[in-house]
Design a protein around this motif. Structure first.
Motif, PDB file in Angstrom:
ATOM      1  N   SER A 145       1.193 -22.940 -26.617  1.00  0.00           N
ATOM      2  CA  SER A 145       0.408 -23.742 -27.372  1.00  0.00           C
ATOM      3  C   SER A 145       1.387 -24.986 -27.359  1.00  0.00           C
ATOM      4  O   SER A 145       1.423 -26.953 -28.138  1.00  0.00           O
ATOM      5  N   GLN A 146       2.791 -25.163 -27.139  1.00  0.00           N
ATOM      6  CA  GLN A 146       3.605 -26.461 -27.784  1.00  0.00           C
ATOM      7  C   GLN A 146       3.633 -27.436 -26.900  1.00  0.00           C
ATOM      8  O   GLN A 146       3.825 -27.614 -25.375  1.00  0.00           O
ATOM      9  N   GLU A 147       3.040 -28.753 -26.895  1.00  0.00           N
ATOM     10  CA  GLU A 147       2.564 -29.769 -26.219  1.00  0.00           C
ATOM     11  C   GLU A 147       4.275 -30.080 -25.317  1.00  0.00           C
ATOM     12  O   GLU A 147       3.945 -30.242 -23.529  1.00  0.00           O
ATOM     13  N   ALA A 148       5.115 -29.770 -25.579  1.00  0.00           N
ATOM     14  CA  ALA A 148       6.381 -29.532 -24.657  1.00  0.00           C
ATOM     15  C   ALA A 148       6.694 -29.140 -23.960  1.00  0.00           C
ATOM     16  O   ALA A 148       7.611 -29.480 -22.836  1.00  0.00           O
ATOM     17  N   ASN A 149       6.232 -27.960 -23.873  1.00  0.00           N
ATOM     18  CA  ASN A 149       6.056 -27.100 -23.222  1.00  0.00           C
ATOM     19  C   ASN A 149       5.046 -26.999 -21.569  1.00  0.00           C
ATOM     20  O   ASN A 149       4.868 -25.886 -21.103  1.00  0.00           O
ATOM     21  N   LEU A 154       5.955 -10.799 -20.279  1.00  0.00           N
ATOM     22  CA  LEU A 154       6.237 -11.754 -19.342  1.00  0.00           C
ATOM     23  C   LEU A 154       6.478 -13.419 -20.014  1.00  0.00           C
ATOM     24  O   LEU A 154       7.374 -14.460 -20.269  1.00  0.00           O
ATOM     25  N   ALA A 155       5.243 -13.840 -20.866  1.00  0.00           N
ATOM     26  CA  ALA A 155       5.300 -15.246 -21.483  1.00  0.00           C
ATOM     27  C   ALA A 155       6.300 -15.373 -22.367  1.00  0.00           C
ATOM     28  O   ALA A 155       7.225 -16.103 -22.634  1.00  0.00           O
ATOM     29  N   THR A 156       6.569 -13.836 -23.559  1.00  0.00           N
ATOM     30  CA  THR A 156       7.965 -13.761 -24.008  1.00  0.00           C
ATOM     31  C   THR A 156       9.229 -14.553 -22.923  1.00  0.00           C
ATOM     32  O   THR A 156      10.090 -15.218 -23.724  1.00  0.00           O
ATOM     33  N   VAL A 157       9.622 -13.467 -22.005  1.00  0.00           N
ATOM     34  CA  VAL A 157      10.556 -13.305 -21.326  1.00  0.00           C
ATOM     35  C   VAL A 157      10.907 -15.017 -20.638  1.00  0.00           C
ATOM     36  O   VAL A 157      11.867 -15.443 -21.084  1.00  0.00           O
ATOM     37  N   VAL A 158       9.272 -15.906 -20.413  1.00  0.00           N
ATOM     38  CA  VAL A 158       9.800 -16.863 -19.837  1.00  0.00           C
ATOM     39  C   VAL A 158      10.234 -17.498 -21.085  1.00  0.00           C
ATOM     40  O   VAL A 158      11.195 -18.937 -20.924  1.00  0.00           O
ATOM     41  N   SER A 159       9.672 -18.040 -21.836  1.00  0.00           N
ATOM     42  CA  SER A 159      10.260 -18.893 -23.112  1.00  0.00           C
ATOM     43  C   SER A 159      11.431 -18.165 -24.158  1.00  0.00           C
ATOM     44  O   SER A 159      12.085 -19.559 -24.191  1.00  0.00           O
ATOM     45  N   VAL A 189      -7.955 -11.397 -16.783  1.00  0.00           N
ATOM     46  CA  VAL A 189      -6.699 -11.090 -17.961  1.00  0.00           C
ATOM     47  C   VAL A 189      -6.509 -11.931 -19.074  1.00  0.00           C
ATOM     48  O   VAL A 189      -7.566 -13.021 -18.252  1.00  0.00           O
ATOM     49  N   VAL A 190      -6.785 -11.541 -20.051  1.00  0.00           N
ATOM     50  CA  VAL A 190      -6.783 -12.761 -21.138  1.00  0.00           C
ATOM     51  C   VAL A 190      -5.404 -11.951 -22.649  1.00  0.00           C
ATOM     52  O   VAL A 190      -5.151 -11.778 -22.676  1.00  0.00           O
ATOM     53  N   ALA A 191      -4.850 -13.956 -22.864  1.00  0.00           N
ATOM     54  CA  ALA A 191      -3.819 -13.538 -23.786  1.00  0.00           C
ATOM     55  C   ALA A 191      -4.566 -14.487 -24.626  1.00  0.00           C
ATOM     56  O   ALA A 191      -4.843 -15.825 -24.501  1.00  0.00           O
ATOM     57  N   ARG A 192      -4.377 -13.913 -26.136  1.00  0.00           N
ATOM     58  CA  ARG A 192      -4.916 -14.207 -27.327  1.00  0.00           C
ATOM     59  C   ARG A 192      -3.823 -15.396 -27.926  1.00  0.00           C
ATOM     60  O   ARG A 192      -3.368 -14.862 -28.930  1.00  0.00           O
ATOM     61  N   TRP A 193      -3.797 -16.492 -27.615  1.00  0.00           N
ATOM     62  CA  TRP A 193      -2.783 -17.251 -27.601  1.00  0.00           C
ATOM     63  C   TRP A 193      -4.333 -18.337 -28.800  1.00  0.00           C
ATOM     64  O   TRP A 193      -4.634 -18.629 -28.950  1.00  0.00           O
ATOM     65  N   TYR A 232       7.806 -16.534 -29.771  1.00  0.00           N
ATOM     66  CA  TYR A 232       8.338 -17.009 -27.747  1.00  0.00           C
ATOM     67  C   TYR A 232       7.090 -17.323 -27.012  1.00  0.00           C
ATOM     68  O   TYR A 232       6.790 -18.612 -26.774  1.00  0.00           O
ATOM     69  N   SER A 233       5.899 -16.600 -26.826  1.00  0.00           N
ATOM     70  CA  SER A 233       5.017 -16.279 -26.291  1.00  0.00           C
ATOM     71  C   SER A 233       4.524 -18.027 -27.341  1.00  0.00           C
ATOM     72  O   SER A 233       3.507 -18.433 -26.079  1.00  0.00           O
ATOM     73  N   GLU A 234       3.652 -17.745 -27.957  1.00  0.00           N
ATOM     74  CA  GLU A 234       3.244 -18.789 -28.047  1.00  0.00           C
ATOM     75  C   GLU A 234       3.839 -20.333 -28.056  1.00  0.00           C
ATOM     76  O   GLU A 234       2.740 -21.441 -27.953  1.00  0.00           O
TER      77      GLU A 234
END
Length: 344
Positions: free
Chosen positions: A281-285, A132-137, A86-90, A275-277
């Motif tokens: 993609s952010q180093e802090a996360n 779900l990545a959106t939710v986590v973020s 499965v792939v996310a286009r980030w 959120y997902s991005e």
């Protein structure tokens, strides 16, 4: 060699055109995937019909997909040809058409790819990974809520959160995720989708179809809230949450900007982000991303402790892309996730 085909949007408001395109060759850290399940999200329709995100046309939309690896580029070690993924286009792939989901063969970055066990369906995996990545973020990075355990549920913490839109694709995942983290979740749903939301362990489900004043009275009655997550991202739902906070002031987090946001009163703040991005993609996360992709998500998919809304599969492969975008943009999908298989 089997040819590749893609569903293109060539300009603002242009109808989808399915055309033969190059069969991409993966470079370093990339893999080529035979796409077998594309999960549609509202942003796909907004990119075609709204100028909010100002995309650079022509574009191939579609940001989450699942399928089978056909080849890999240099330095790829976690997957091999024949693996189900499965792939996310980030990250950089978001604006590169070679990575768009709506084609028969799409490129993917290894770092945005999760290998799937045989028992995990393509639709479950592609319906969850980015939403779900959106939710986590949104809940952990932006709202500062606690993480759930990898398995099971946290003890109740005595705090309430409001998730407006509990039967939506993101909202349903947010209800379950926050509940597992120990929060008492108040959410909204139509009576038609109430059973779907009950399965996500919401503490209180409010009928959003009742008269507005009754709806607002009930929402206020269940407060105060540790955080408010508006999971629809429409002008109507934004206005409703603004009205909820008008007297007391406060902030809420939404999944999308919407027309009229400039008229929100000064004592109310609507916050929105990719959120997902942010998570991906952010180093802090980086640590939270690793927790999500390497520990939480694989276990959640394996145990089905999180799951997407029921699938609505459209027949016709890529030729059904415009139908899918129309259904999303016109708000004709409720309590379901739209999928198609480009190989059809």
């Amino acid at each position: 060699m089997t040819s590749n085909k893609a569903a293109w949007i060539k300009g603002p408001g242009s109808l989808v055109e399915v055309e033969t395109v190059e069969k991409w060759v993966p470079g370093g850290g990339e893999l080529l995937v035979q796409v077998e399940a594309v999960n549609f999200n509202p942003i796909d329709a907004k990119l075609q019909r709204s100028n909010i995100f100002q995309p650079q046309f022509p574009i191939i939309v579609g940001f989450t997909f699942a399928g089978t690896v056909t080849s890999t580029g240099p330095d790829v070690i976690s997957v091999k040809p024949g693996d189900r993924v499965v792939v996310a286009r980030w990250g950089q792939t978001g604006s590169d058409n070679k990575f768009g989901a709506l084609q028969k063969y799409a490129l993917a970055l290894e770092e945005n790819t999760l290998k799937l066990e045989p028992e995990i369906s393509f639709e479950d995996a592609s319906g969850v990974i980015a939403n779900l990545a959106t939710v986590v973020s949104a809940l952990n990075i932006y709202m500062g809520l606690s993480l759930p355990p990898i398995t099971g549920k946290a003890l109740p913490n005595g705090k309430r959160v409001l998730v407006y839109g509990g039967s939506s694709a993101v909202g349903g995942l947010a209800v379950k995720y926050a509940s597992d983290a120990g929060y008492e979740v108040v959410t909204t749903s139509s009576t038609a989708n109430k059973k779907l939301v009950e399965e996500r362990n919401a503490a209180h489900i409010i009928d959003h179809c009742q008269p507005k004043e009754d709806l607002l009275r009930e929402l206020r009655g269940h407060g105060p809230y540790e955080g408010i997550f508006e999971a629809i991202g429409s002008q109507t739902t934004t206005q409703l949450v603004v009205e909820l906070l008008r007297e007391t002031g406060g902030q809420f987090f939404s999944t999308s900007p919407s027309p009229g946001d400039g008229q929100i009163p000064n004592n109310v703040q609507k916050k929105w982000a990719g959120y997902s991005e942010t998570l991906a993609s952010q180093e802090a996360n980086r640590e939270l991303r690793a927790w999500y992709l390497e520990r939480y998500l694989p276990e959640a998919l394996k145990n089905r402790s999180v799951w997407p809304n029921p699938a609505l599969w459209l027949k016709g492969g890529l030729n059904s892309t415009q139908e899918a975008l129309d259904l999303l943009y016109d708000g004709k999908v409720s309590g379901k996730k739209i999928f198609l298989n480009p190989q059809d």
